[in-house]
Design an enzyme around this catalytic site. Structure first.
Site, mmCIF file in Angstrom:
data_model
loop_
_atom_site.group_PDB
_atom_site.id
_atom_site.type_symbol
_atom_site.label_atom_id
_atom_site.label_comp_id
_atom_site.label_asym_id
_atom_site.label_seq_id
_atom_site.Cartn_x
_atom_site.Cartn_y
_atom_site.Cartn_z
ATOM 1 N N GLU A 181 0.827 -1.425 -0.223
ATOM 2 C CA GLU A 181 -0.086 -0.214 0.118
ATOM 3 C C GLU A 181 0.452 1.026 -0.057
ATOM 4 O OE1 GLU A 181 -3.280 1.735 3.478
ATOM 5 O OE2 GLU A 181 -2.504 -0.491 3.635
ATOM 6 N N LYS B 88 -10.279 -1.436 7.325
ATOM 7 C CA LYS B 88 -9.118 -0.971 8.068
ATOM 8 C C LYS B 88 -9.232 -0.191 9.484
ATOM 9 C CE LYS B 88 -4.971 2.153 8.181
ATOM 10 N NZ LYS B 88 -4.914 3.059 7.098
#
Length: 196
Positions: free
Chosen positions: A43, A130
């Protein structure tokens, strides 16, 4: 790439390397080094200069799932999708950003911390979330949230050491985001994570 495929590949990867660098060259070197150590999901945060260019340079690689992180505006989301991000992650939850991303057809993982934020994300149809910042609150916090929200797959991120990843996975995390501390890990250290 379809959302379900991306989700499955993130679960298979177990660990998502969060790249936050001072420049493009450093970020690309970090990613190559992590790939050599067996990391398969990365990411790239939008606090890194040239994040879109970095994503674009890895978009056609078969050995990596490349995503965009710290995405907080619709403009960043659009740039990330155009660059070829296979998933987009934000630190918090915004219904407006979620709606915008629904048109981009890129797998979106909003950030949450509280039950209210989780309920908001669920209302918009998101079940992979998340959990940030997880390291501050620990595994018991995630387990407590999993009680009323069994349909949610949490990806804890923020302040988690690579050696703690297996414990988070055993506690039910779908995958775990780990940042700067990954650079100090050897290939052998990371193998223990991938074998959970």
């Amino acid at each position: 790439m379809e959302s379900k495929i991306v989700e499955n590949r993130l679960k298979e990867a177990r660990l998502i390397a969060v790249i936050r660098s001072k420049d493009k060259q450093e970020a690309c070197q970090q990613i190559e080094s992590l790939l050599d150590k067996g990391v398969r999901a990365v990411e790239v945060t939008y606090t890194t200069p040239g994040a879109s260019d970095i994503i674009e340079s890895f978009r056609n690689r078969e050995d990596i799932l490349i995503g965009a992180g710290t995405v907080i505006t619709a403009q960043q989301a659009g740039e990330a999708a155009e660059a070829g991000a296979q998933f987009i992650v934000s630190p918090g939850f915004s219904a407006d950003l979620a709606e915008h991303l629904s048109f981009l057809k890129t797998h979106y993982i909003p950030g949450v911390l509280t039950p209210s934020e989780i309920m908001g994300a669920l209302t918009c149809g998101f079940t992979t979330l998340k959990l940030f910042p997880s390291g501050v609150f620990g595994i018991p916090f995630m387990k407590n949230l999993a009680g009323p929200f069994p349909q949610v797959t949490f990806i804890p991120t923020g302040g988690i050491h690579p050696s703690e990843v297996p414990d988070w996975l055993k506690a039910g995390a779908g995958a775990v985001g780990v940042g700067s501390q990954l650079g100090n890990c050897s290939k052998e250290d990371l193998q223990a994570v991938f074998q959970v």
